[in-house]
Design a protein around this motif. Structure first.
Motif, PDB file in Angstrom:
ATOM      1  N   TYR A  88      -8.351   3.088  -0.058  1.00  0.00           N
ATOM      2  CA  TYR A  88      -8.914   2.444   1.130  1.00  0.00           C
ATOM      3  C   TYR A  88      -8.693   3.316   2.362  1.00  0.00           C
ATOM      4  O   TYR A  88      -7.795   4.158   2.397  1.00  0.00           O
ATOM      5  CB  TYR A  88      -8.244   1.093   1.397  1.00  0.00           C
ATOM      6  CG  TYR A  88      -8.422   0.050   0.339  1.00  0.00           C
ATOM      7  CD1 TYR A  88      -9.572  -0.737   0.285  1.00  0.00           C
ATOM      8  CD2 TYR A  88      -7.418  -0.181  -0.599  1.00  0.00           C
ATOM      9  CE1 TYR A  88      -9.720  -1.726  -0.674  1.00  0.00           C
ATOM     10  CE2 TYR A  88      -7.565  -1.177  -1.566  1.00  0.00           C
ATOM     11  CZ  TYR A  88      -8.715  -1.935  -1.603  1.00  0.00           C
ATOM     12  OH  TYR A  88      -8.858  -2.909  -2.557  1.00  0.00           O
ATOM     13  N   ARG A  89      -9.501   3.027   3.390  1.00  0.00           N
ATOM     14  CA  ARG A  89      -9.286   3.646   4.704  1.00  0.00           C
ATOM     15  C   ARG A  89      -9.262   2.563   5.772  1.00  0.00           C
ATOM     16  O   ARG A  89     -10.064   1.627   5.748  1.00  0.00           O
ATOM     17  CB  ARG A  89     -10.369   4.674   5.032  1.00  0.00           C
ATOM     18  CG  ARG A  89     -10.185   5.324   6.425  1.00  0.00           C
ATOM     19  CD  ARG A  89     -11.068   6.541   6.593  1.00  0.00           C
ATOM     20  NE  ARG A  89     -10.748   7.507   5.547  1.00  0.00           N
ATOM     21  CZ  ARG A  89     -11.644   8.345   5.002  1.00  0.00           C
ATOM     22  NH1 ARG A  89     -12.905   8.322   5.398  1.00  0.00           N
ATOM     23  NH2 ARG A  89     -11.273   9.189   4.062  1.00  0.00           N
TER      24      ARG A  89
ATOM     25  N   TYR B 227       0.817  -1.207   0.000  1.00  0.00           N
ATOM     26  CA  TYR B 227       0.000   0.000   0.000  1.00  0.00           C
ATOM     27  C   TYR B 227       0.856   1.264   0.000  1.00  0.00           C
ATOM     28  O   TYR B 227       1.863   1.361   0.698  1.00  0.00           O
ATOM     29  CB  TYR B 227      -0.914   0.018   1.226  1.00  0.00           C
ATOM     30  CG  TYR B 227      -1.938  -1.088   1.258  1.00  0.00           C
ATOM     31  CD1 TYR B 227      -2.984  -1.111   0.344  1.00  0.00           C
ATOM     32  CD2 TYR B 227      -1.846  -2.113   2.191  1.00  0.00           C
ATOM     33  CE1 TYR B 227      -3.925  -2.127   0.362  1.00  0.00           C
ATOM     34  CE2 TYR B 227      -2.790  -3.130   2.224  1.00  0.00           C
ATOM     35  CZ  TYR B 227      -3.824  -3.136   1.304  1.00  0.00           C
ATOM     36  OH  TYR B 227      -4.754  -4.152   1.323  1.00  0.00           O
ATOM     37  N   GLY B 228       0.398   2.231  -0.785  1.00  0.00           N
ATOM     38  CA  GLY B 228       0.941   3.575  -0.703  1.00  0.00           C
ATOM     39  C   GLY B 228      -0.030   4.454   0.060  1.00  0.00           C
ATOM     40  O   GLY B 228      -1.028   3.976   0.604  1.00  0.00           O
TER      41      GLY B 228
ATOM     42  N   TYR C 138      -5.013   4.811   2.304  1.00  0.00           N
ATOM     43  CA  TYR C 138      -4.180   3.867   1.573  1.00  0.00           C
ATOM     44  C   TYR C 138      -4.585   3.822   0.107  1.00  0.00           C
ATOM     45  O   TYR C 138      -5.750   4.035  -0.250  1.00  0.00           O
ATOM     46  CB  TYR C 138      -4.329   2.463   2.173  1.00  0.00           C
ATOM     47  CG  TYR C 138      -3.730   2.303   3.540  1.00  0.00           C
ATOM     48  CD1 TYR C 138      -2.372   2.033   3.697  1.00  0.00           C
ATOM     49  CD2 TYR C 138      -4.514   2.416   4.679  1.00  0.00           C
ATOM     50  CE1 TYR C 138      -1.816   1.888   4.956  1.00  0.00           C
ATOM     51  CE2 TYR C 138      -3.970   2.263   5.950  1.00  0.00           C
ATOM     52  CZ  TYR C 138      -2.609   2.002   6.075  1.00  0.00           C
ATOM     53  OH  TYR C 138      -2.064   1.853   7.316  1.00  0.00           O
ATOM     54  N   VAL C 139      -3.587   3.553  -0.753  1.00  0.00           N
ATOM     55  CA  VAL C 139      -3.865   3.319  -2.175  1.00  0.00           C
ATOM     56  C   VAL C 139      -3.193   1.994  -2.558  1.00  0.00           C
ATOM     57  O   VAL C 139      -2.103   1.670  -2.094  1.00  0.00           O
ATOM     58  CB  VAL C 139      -3.338   4.459  -3.079  1.00  0.00           C
ATOM     59  CG1 VAL C 139      -4.093   5.733  -2.807  1.00  0.00           C
ATOM     60  CG2 VAL C 139      -1.839   4.676  -2.888  1.00  0.00           C
TER      61      VAL C 139
ATOM     62  N   ALA D  17      -9.079   5.612  -8.663  1.00  0.00           N
ATOM     63  CA  ALA D  17      -8.439   6.734  -9.337  1.00  0.00           C
ATOM     64  C   ALA D  17      -7.550   6.212 -10.447  1.00  0.00           C
ATOM     65  O   ALA D  17      -7.135   5.048 -10.440  1.00  0.00           O
ATOM     66  CB  ALA D  17      -7.630   7.558  -8.344  1.00  0.00           C
ATOM     67  N   VAL D  18      -7.256   7.078 -11.423  1.00  0.00           N
ATOM     68  CA  VAL D  18      -6.403   6.717 -12.544  1.00  0.00           C
ATOM     69  C   VAL D  18      -5.149   7.582 -12.505  1.00  0.00           C
ATOM     70  O   VAL D  18      -5.189   8.755 -12.103  1.00  0.00           O
ATOM     71  CB  VAL D  18      -7.146   6.888 -13.880  1.00  0.00           C
ATOM     72  CG1 VAL D  18      -7.553   8.342 -14.112  1.00  0.00           C
ATOM     73  CG2 VAL D  18      -6.316   6.380 -15.047  1.00  0.00           C
TER      74      VAL D  18
END
Length: 256
Positions: free
Chosen positions: A209-210, A171-172, A251-252, A225-226
């Protein structure tokens, strides 16, 4: 004759020919509408990230007003501290940009700066050491000391139609947006701490995400998202789906 004198003379001549009132402030010609898709215009204004203070040798240094004007928009003539001696020519276009650190201290790896694109401009008149420019398109108010970078239109990325599962355990994080913005949704641009060094490519998709910090619970999916710009350590994303607002620290996960 200096560039200011040339501009003043042309404006006075226009006033005489048109039988209008004397000019009180030197104004630029009315800007033509920018005939570009809204997606391209918004992408041109998307945020960037820098871990060091950008070089700013060519900057916005003033205007053609009788008082100190600090914020500018379409219709204003702005002064640039470079001219023909620096290779500036009439008709050239530049972005105007501003570095906004996350915290009010020196820019560094522990305090990166959002690079805010404030407009793009066209050079209107040139002297040896200074120039006048008009604002072609404003992303926000142009300010004194905004710096110039060469202009080129961005290209809308081809969005992948594939929807593989989001990577787990890699995760980023959502970082920031323009003007230190911290909350985002659909069609908003924001920055994440994942780039080409982490396998990110232009047009790739992320899931946001959270962590609600509830024991024995899943991460909560906020949206998607893109990727619209990729650098080694960061990427700029545009929200495409928003079930709930996402914010700095969420989180991404890359779909890959």
């Amino acid at each position: 004759m200096t560039v200011q004198a040339k501009v003043a003379a042309s404006l006075v001549a226009a006033a005489v020919v048109g039988s209008v009132l004397p000019v009180l402030a030197q104004r630029a010609p009315a800007p033509d509408p920018v005939k570009l898709p809204p997606e391209v215009l918004s992408l041109a204004c998307a945020p960037k990230l820098s871990f060091e203070a950008p070089p700013t040798p060519i900057r916005v240094t003033g205007s053609q007003e009788s008082f100190v004007h600090r914020v500018f928009g379409p219709g204003d003539l702005i002064t640039i501290n470079a001219g023909s001696d620096n290779g500036i020519e009439v008709g050239q276009e530049y972005y105007t940009r501003r570095a906004v650190p996350i915290e009010r201290r020196a820019i560094g790896r522990d305090n990166p700066a959002t690079i805010r694109t404030t407009s793009w401009i066209r050079i209107w008149a040139v002297d040896d050491e200074m120039s006048l420019a008009t604002i072609t398109h404003a992303c926000t108010g142009v300010e004194l000391n905004d710096f110039l970078e060469p202009f080129s239109l961005p290209t809308e990325p081809a969005i992948s139609v594939l929807r593989p599962k989001a990577q787990r355990g890699n995760y980023g994080r959502v970082m920031t947006g323009n003007d230190s913005r911290t909350i985002f949704g659909r069609d908003d641009y924001f920055l994440v701490d994942r780039g080409s060094d982490h396998g990110v490519s232009l047009g790739a998709r992320f899931v946001i995400y959270r962590d609600n910090r509830q024991p024995e619970n899943f991460l909560f999916e906020l949206g998607e998202a893109v990727v619209v710009e990729v650098m080694p350590e960061w990427s700029a994303l545009r929200g495409t789906v928003s079930y709930d607002a996402f914010r700095t620290g969420d989180y991404v996960a890359l779909r890959k």
